[in-house]
Motif scaffolding. Structure first.
Motif, PDB file in Angstrom:
ATOM      1  N   UNK A  68       0.277   2.042  15.438  1.00 53.52           N
ATOM      2  CA  UNK A  68      -0.303   2.220  14.121  1.00 53.52           C
ATOM      3  C   UNK A  68      -1.115   2.138  12.876  1.00 53.52           C
ATOM      4  N   UNK A  69      -2.418   1.525  13.410  1.00 53.79           N
ATOM      5  CA  UNK A  69      -3.402   1.113  13.060  1.00 53.79           C
ATOM      6  C   UNK A  69      -3.989   2.413  12.790  1.00 53.79           C
ATOM      7  N   UNK A  70      -3.985   3.877  13.972  1.00 56.45           N
ATOM      8  CA  UNK A  70      -4.541   4.914  13.870  1.00 56.45           C
ATOM      9  C   UNK A  70      -4.271   6.044  12.906  1.00 56.45           C
ATOM     10  N   UNK A  71      -3.036   5.303  12.848  1.00 54.72           N
ATOM     11  CA  UNK A  71      -1.846   6.694  11.704  1.00 54.72           C
ATOM     12  C   UNK A  71      -3.282   6.761  10.661  1.00 54.72           C
ATOM     13  N   UNK A  72      -4.175   5.340  10.081  1.00 56.51           N
ATOM     14  CA  UNK A  72      -5.172   5.697   8.936  1.00 56.51           C
ATOM     15  C   UNK A  72      -6.749   5.329   8.927  1.00 56.51           C
ATOM     16  N   UNK A  73      -6.182   5.286  10.375  1.00 57.63           N
ATOM     17  CA  UNK A  73      -8.043   4.948  10.474  1.00 57.63           C
ATOM     18  C   UNK A  73      -8.977   5.907  11.688  1.00 57.63           C
ATOM     19  N   UNK A  74     -10.148   5.990  12.246  1.00 55.70           N
ATOM     20  CA  UNK A  74     -10.338   7.208  13.545  1.00 55.70           C
ATOM     21  C   UNK A  74     -10.330   5.707  13.935  1.00 55.70           C
ATOM     22  N   UNK A  75      -9.905   6.901  15.416  1.00 52.04           N
ATOM     23  CA  UNK A  75      -9.495   6.429  16.294  1.00 52.04           C
ATOM     24  C   UNK A  75     -10.224   5.629  17.640  1.00 52.04           C
TER      25      UNK A  75
ATOM     26  N   UNK B 229       3.778  -4.644  22.326  1.00 55.14           N
ATOM     27  CA  UNK B 229       3.694  -4.107  20.882  1.00 55.14           C
ATOM     28  C   UNK B 229       1.565  -4.388  20.661  1.00 55.14           C
ATOM     29  N   UNK B 230       0.944  -4.765  21.199  1.00 52.55           N
ATOM     30  CA  UNK B 230      -0.250  -5.132  21.014  1.00 52.55           C
ATOM     31  C   UNK B 230      -0.468  -3.177  20.955  1.00 52.55           C
ATOM     32  N   UNK B 231      -0.191  -2.411  21.766  1.00 52.15           N
ATOM     33  CA  UNK B 231      -0.153  -1.025  22.102  1.00 52.15           C
ATOM     34  C   UNK B 231       0.472  -0.360  20.883  1.00 52.15           C
ATOM     35  N   UNK B 232       1.187  -0.893  20.350  1.00 50.21           N
ATOM     36  CA  UNK B 232       2.285   0.141  18.749  1.00 50.21           C
ATOM     37  C   UNK B 232       1.187  -0.263  17.729  1.00 50.21           C
ATOM     38  N   UNK B 233       0.911  -1.672  17.636  1.00 58.03           N
ATOM     39  CA  UNK B 233      -0.428  -1.773  16.605  1.00 58.03           C
ATOM     40  C   UNK B 233      -1.020  -0.801  16.483  1.00 58.03           C
ATOM     41  N   UNK B 234      -1.880  -1.017  17.482  1.00 57.56           N
ATOM     42  CA  UNK B 234      -2.482   0.530  17.868  1.00 57.56           C
ATOM     43  C   UNK B 234      -2.773   1.470  17.399  1.00 57.56           C
TER      44      UNK B 234
ATOM     45  N   UNK C 145     -12.851   3.295  15.238  1.00 57.94           N
ATOM     46  CA  UNK C 145     -12.251   2.096  15.147  1.00 57.94           C
ATOM     47  C   UNK C 145     -11.495   1.453  15.696  1.00 57.94           C
ATOM     48  N   UNK C 146      -9.674   2.102  15.577  1.00 50.00           N
ATOM     49  CA  UNK C 146      -9.280   1.578  16.375  1.00 50.00           C
ATOM     50  C   UNK C 146      -9.265   0.829  18.005  1.00 50.00           C
ATOM     51  N   UNK C 147     -10.378   1.786  18.541  1.00 53.63           N
ATOM     52  CA  UNK C 147     -10.790   0.606  19.964  1.00 53.63           C
ATOM     53  C   UNK C 147     -11.755  -0.050  19.732  1.00 53.63           C
ATOM     54  N   UNK C 148     -12.564  -0.088  19.054  1.00 52.72           N
ATOM     55  CA  UNK C 148     -13.677  -1.024  18.570  1.00 52.72           C
ATOM     56  C   UNK C 148     -12.812  -2.447  18.090  1.00 52.72           C
ATOM     57  N   UNK C 149     -11.442  -2.049  17.375  1.00 52.97           N
ATOM     58  CA  UNK C 149     -10.651  -3.301  17.342  1.00 52.97           C
ATOM     59  C   UNK C 149      -9.754  -3.694  18.310  1.00 52.97           C
ATOM     60  N   UNK C 150      -9.223  -2.625  19.229  1.00 50.87           N
ATOM     61  CA  UNK C 150      -8.456  -3.291  20.313  1.00 50.87           C
ATOM     62  C   UNK C 150      -8.833  -3.700  21.785  1.00 50.87           C
ATOM     63  N   UNK C 151     -10.381  -3.014  22.080  1.00 49.70           N
ATOM     64  CA  UNK C 151     -10.874  -2.893  23.427  1.00 49.70           C
ATOM     65  C   UNK C 151     -11.078  -4.781  23.827  1.00 49.70           C
TER      66      UNK C 151
END
Length: 186
Positions: A170-177, A163-168, A179-185
């Motif tokens: 989705x987040x990546x579709x509108x954000x630079x990777x 679920x968390x990976x799928x959320x990440x 930012x996704x790293x900072x949010x989900x690591x």
């Protein structure tokens, strides 16, 4: 177009194994987006989804894990997908079960699916999302462990990781990777 690639092995025998966690994330996204993987090309199954953020391709290589690059490389070429527009999702023995680790580049770290991708893409610089499956218990060989099913006590952790990976994704579709790293690591 962005491409989200989940690594795993095809077939009923491998469905619920640790090595197939990347396939589980693709299944989750396909279900959430009502986008079943019905297209087939270059030894893989995929779907192209028209999202508000743009076109997204969900991909499951059907080459078996160790040959994943034989699917991904030709698909990227055919659809003219840039290296920075892919993310590869796969299992990682060196992370605790259920933990996510996102990176923009790196070595294969002993993962044969990633070795194949690096070989076919000609670079180690691609976005990746590793999902921890922990190390095998003492005395168990790595191939036996990654091709085994999750224990009952691991299943809730892994479901949460999917679920968390799928959320990440989705987040990546509108954000630079980054930012996704900072949010989900972590």
């Amino acid at each position: 177009m962005k491409m989200i690639i989940g690594l795993g092995n095809p077939g009923k025998a491998y469905e619920e194994t640790r090595h197939n966690i990347g396939f589980h994330v693709i299944d989750r996204l396909a279900s959430d987006w009502n986008a079943p993987l019905t297209q087939s090309k270059f030894k893989g199954m995929y779907s192209v989804v028209h999202r508000p953020e743009g076109k997204v391709m969900l991909v499951k290589p059907l080459t078996y894990m160790n040959l994943s690059g034989e699917c991904v490389g030709p698909l990227m070429d055919y659809y003219n997908v840039d290296m920075e527009d892919i993310v590869v999702i796969y299992d990682d023995l060196d992370l605790p079960a259920g933990q996510l680790r996102l990176r923009q580049k790196g070595s294969a770290g002993g993962h044969n699916g990633i070795k194949s991708l690096i070989q076919h893409l000609g670079t180690q610089q691609f976005n990746r999302m590793r999902i921890g499956i922990s190390r095998p218990p003492s005395g168990m060989k790595v191939p036996d462990y990654v091709l085994a099913r999750f224990r009952d006590d691991e299943k809730p952790l892994m479901k949460e990781a999917v679920v968390k990976s799928a959320d990440a994704c989705n987040y990546w579709l509108s954000k630079p990777f980054i930012e996704v790293m900072n949010e989900y690591n972590g």
